[in-house]
Design a protein around this motif. Structure first.
Motif, PDB file in Angstrom:
ATOM      1  N   ILE A   1       1.002  -1.274   0.125  1.00 14.97           N
ATOM      2  CA  ILE A   1      -0.188   0.072   0.124  1.00 14.97           C
ATOM      3  C   ILE A   1       0.888   1.363  -0.037  1.00 14.97           C
ATOM      4  O   ILE A   1       0.501   2.001  -0.639  1.00 14.97           O
ATOM      5  CB  ILE A   1      -0.946  -0.050   1.232  1.00 14.97           C
ATOM      6  N   GLY A   2       1.789   1.378   0.660  1.00 15.96           N
ATOM      7  CA  GLY A   2       2.845   2.343   0.857  1.00 15.96           C
ATOM      8  C   GLY A   2       3.690   2.729  -0.144  1.00 15.96           C
ATOM      9  O   GLY A   2       3.925   3.808  -0.524  1.00 15.96           O
ATOM     10  N   ASN A   3       4.172   1.494  -1.035  1.00 14.95           N
ATOM     11  CA  ASN A   3       5.042   1.825  -2.040  1.00 14.95           C
ATOM     12  C   ASN A   3       4.547   1.495  -3.419  1.00 14.95           C
ATOM     13  O   ASN A   3       5.239   1.705  -4.498  1.00 14.95           O
ATOM     14  CB  ASN A   3       6.255   0.712  -1.647  1.00 14.95           C
ATOM     15  N   VAL A   4       3.261   0.776  -3.575  1.00 10.17           N
ATOM     16  CA  VAL A   4       2.660   0.565  -4.976  1.00 10.17           C
ATOM     17  C   VAL A   4       1.314   1.322  -5.073  1.00 10.17           C
ATOM     18  O   VAL A   4       0.907   1.999  -5.896  1.00 10.17           O
ATOM     19  CB  VAL A   4       2.587  -0.930  -4.917  1.00 10.17           C
TER      20      VAL A   4
ATOM     21  N   VAL B   1      -2.201   5.609  -7.121  1.00 10.84           N
ATOM     22  CA  VAL B   1      -3.339   6.479  -7.021  1.00 10.84           C
ATOM     23  C   VAL B   1      -3.105   8.098  -7.126  1.00 10.84           C
ATOM     24  O   VAL B   1      -3.742   8.883  -7.960  1.00 10.84           O
ATOM     25  CB  VAL B   1      -4.131   6.365  -5.633  1.00 10.84           C
ATOM     26  N   ILE B   2      -2.002   8.217  -6.775  1.00 10.73           N
ATOM     27  CA  ILE B   2      -1.399   9.777  -6.585  1.00 10.73           C
ATOM     28  C   ILE B   2      -1.218  10.089  -8.141  1.00 10.73           C
ATOM     29  O   ILE B   2      -1.632  11.076  -8.970  1.00 10.73           O
ATOM     30  CB  ILE B   2      -0.033  10.011  -6.024  1.00 10.73           C
ATOM     31  N   GLY B   3      -0.517   9.045  -9.103  1.00  8.19           N
ATOM     32  CA  GLY B   3      -0.164   9.172 -10.158  1.00  8.19           C
ATOM     33  C   GLY B   3      -1.567   9.291 -11.016  1.00  8.19           C
ATOM     34  O   GLY B   3      -1.542   9.887 -12.320  1.00  8.19           O
ATOM     35  N   LEU B   4      -2.476   8.353 -10.867  1.00  9.03           N
ATOM     36  CA  LEU B   4      -3.594   8.426 -11.494  1.00  9.03           C
ATOM     37  C   LEU B   4      -4.385   9.635 -11.347  1.00  9.03           C
ATOM     38  O   LEU B   4      -4.875  10.160 -12.282  1.00  9.03           O
ATOM     39  CB  LEU B   4      -4.718   7.208 -11.013  1.00  9.03           C
ATOM     40  N   ALA B   5      -4.367  10.417 -10.140  1.00  6.39           N
ATOM     41  CA  ALA B   5      -5.158  11.726 -10.135  1.00  6.39           C
ATOM     42  C   ALA B   5      -4.371  12.598 -10.883  1.00  6.39           C
ATOM     43  O   ALA B   5      -5.212  13.427 -11.672  1.00  6.39           O
ATOM     44  CB  ALA B   5      -5.006  11.958  -8.621  1.00  6.39           C
ATOM     45  N   VAL B   6      -3.073  12.761 -10.899  1.00  8.32           N
ATOM     46  CA  VAL B   6      -2.355  13.646 -11.495  1.00  8.32           C
ATOM     47  C   VAL B   6      -2.579  13.391 -13.341  1.00  8.32           C
ATOM     48  O   VAL B   6      -2.742  14.612 -13.963  1.00  8.32           O
ATOM     49  CB  VAL B   6      -0.822  13.713 -11.325  1.00  8.32           C
TER      50      VAL B   6
ATOM     51  N   VAL C   1       6.045  13.912 -14.969  1.00 11.31           N
ATOM     52  CA  VAL C   1       6.450  12.434 -15.082  1.00 11.31           C
ATOM     53  C   VAL C   1       7.566  12.275 -14.171  1.00 11.31           C
ATOM     54  O   VAL C   1       7.862  11.297 -13.427  1.00 11.31           O
ATOM     55  CB  VAL C   1       6.770  11.874 -16.368  1.00 11.31           C
ATOM     56  N   ASP C   2       8.671  13.429 -14.314  1.00 11.47           N
ATOM     57  CA  ASP C   2       9.954  13.348 -13.443  1.00 11.47           C
ATOM     58  C   ASP C   2       9.669  13.479 -12.051  1.00 11.47           C
ATOM     59  O   ASP C   2      10.114  12.778 -11.341  1.00 11.47           O
ATOM     60  CB  ASP C   2      10.853  14.468 -13.826  1.00 11.47           C
ATOM     61  N   ARG C   3       8.575  14.310 -11.479  1.00 10.85           N
ATOM     62  CA  ARG C   3       8.241  14.265 -10.221  1.00 10.85           C
ATOM     63  C   ARG C   3       7.547  13.160  -9.711  1.00 10.85           C
ATOM     64  O   ARG C   3       7.827  12.703  -8.466  1.00 10.85           O
ATOM     65  CB  ARG C   3       7.144  15.441 -10.206  1.00 10.85           C
ATOM     66  N   LEU C   4       6.749  12.434 -10.548  1.00  9.35           N
ATOM     67  CA  LEU C   4       6.138  11.296 -10.103  1.00  9.35           C
ATOM     68  C   LEU C   4       7.116  10.076 -10.049  1.00  9.35           C
ATOM     69  O   LEU C   4       6.832   9.115  -9.174  1.00  9.35           O
ATOM     70  CB  LEU C   4       5.165  10.778 -11.002  1.00  9.35           C
ATOM     71  N   THR C   5       8.411  10.134 -10.593  1.00  7.03           N
ATOM     72  CA  THR C   5       9.202   9.301 -10.434  1.00  7.03           C
ATOM     73  C   THR C   5       9.979   9.105  -8.990  1.00  7.03           C
ATOM     74  O   THR C   5      10.305   8.190  -8.528  1.00  7.03           O
ATOM     75  CB  THR C   5      10.277   9.274 -11.471  1.00  7.03           C
ATOM     76  N   ARG C   6       9.952  10.244  -8.311  1.00  7.07           N
ATOM     77  CA  ARG C   6      10.472  10.470  -7.192  1.00  7.07           C
ATOM     78  C   ARG C   6       9.367  10.074  -6.010  1.00  7.07           C
ATOM     79  O   ARG C   6       9.789  10.224  -4.711  1.00  7.07           O
ATOM     80  CB  ARG C   6      10.971  11.860  -7.014  1.00  7.07           C
ATOM     81  N   VAL C   7       8.347  10.039  -6.311  1.00  3.66           N
ATOM     82  CA  VAL C   7       7.123   9.560  -5.138  1.00  3.66           C
ATOM     83  C   VAL C   7       7.750   8.312  -4.473  1.00  3.66           C
ATOM     84  O   VAL C   7       7.748   8.156  -3.241  1.00  3.66           O
ATOM     85  CB  VAL C   7       5.944   9.442  -5.680  1.00  3.66           C
TER      86      VAL C   7
ATOM     87  N   VAL D   1       7.966   3.470 -10.605  1.00  8.39           N
ATOM     88  CA  VAL D   1       7.247   3.011 -11.670  1.00  8.39           C
ATOM     89  C   VAL D   1       5.762   2.744 -11.383  1.00  8.39           C
ATOM     90  O   VAL D   1       4.934   3.083 -12.172  1.00  8.39           O
ATOM     91  CB  VAL D   1       7.614   1.342 -11.626  1.00  8.39           C
ATOM     92  N   SER D   2       5.255   2.745  -9.983  1.00 10.92           N
ATOM     93  CA  SER D   2       3.785   2.754  -9.766  1.00 10.92           C
ATOM     94  C   SER D   2       3.077   4.100  -9.974  1.00 10.92           C
ATOM     95  O   SER D   2       2.322   4.087 -10.461  1.00 10.92           O
ATOM     96  CB  SER D   2       3.355   2.029  -8.556  1.00 10.92           C
ATOM     97  N   GLY D   3       3.972   5.251  -9.917  1.00 12.44           N
ATOM     98  CA  GLY D   3       3.285   6.362  -9.681  1.00 12.44           C
ATOM     99  C   GLY D   3       3.085   7.013 -11.189  1.00 12.44           C
ATOM    100  O   GLY D   3       2.422   7.199 -11.765  1.00 12.44           O
ATOM    101  N   VAL D   4       4.453   6.462 -12.219  1.00 10.31           N
ATOM    102  CA  VAL D   4       4.391   6.816 -13.613  1.00 10.31           C
ATOM    103  C   VAL D   4       3.075   5.971 -14.346  1.00 10.31           C
ATOM    104  O   VAL D   4       2.499   6.437 -15.136  1.00 10.31           O
ATOM    105  CB  VAL D   4       5.669   6.546 -14.100  1.00 10.31           C
TER     106      VAL D   4
END
Length: 115
Positions: A21-24, A29-34, A91-97, A102-105
């Motif tokens: 839940i914390g890492n995937v 969900v954050i990437g999906l919303a963005v 995309v660059d910012r989501l890779t640092r989440v 991978v899951s954010g992008v």
């Protein structure tokens, strides 16, 4: 003593629910919303940009202003470059989440598809 062994095992277990839940899950969900928001805003910007261009064409037709094709193409090129840079920034910012990113992008691209 057995509680401590369970706690250390769950913190290193990559298939535990807290780790997933914390890492995937949350970064997805954050990437999906963005991604969903980015696509909706892109559609809105294209709609408004099209309305401005139509108004410029109408003003040119009634000899209120004079528009050259080169100026119009230059403005379109500048807008395209701005959209590319903002998409790359997201995309660059989501890779640092997360550590892997991978899951954010992945969520971002799913959000773009759904939006």
């Amino acid at each position: 003593m057995s509680t401590q062994a369970v706690d250390t095992a769950s913190s290193t277990d990559t298939f535990s629910s807290t780790f997933l839940i914390g890492n995937v899950g949350a970064p997805f969900v954050i990437g999906l919303a963005v991604g969903y928001f980015a696509k909706k805003m892109l559609r809105t910007a294209l709609f408004l940009g099209g309305a401005v261009i139509v108004l410029l064409f109408v003003a040119e037709y009634y000899d209120i202003i004079d528009i050259t094709d080169e100026k119009l193409q230059h403005a379109a090129t500048a807008a395209t470059e701005a959209a590319k840079s903002s998409g790359g920034f997201l995309v660059d910012r989501l890779t640092r989440v997360t550590s892997k990113g991978v899951s954010g992008v992945g969520g971002f691209f799913v959000g773009l598809k759904l939006g």
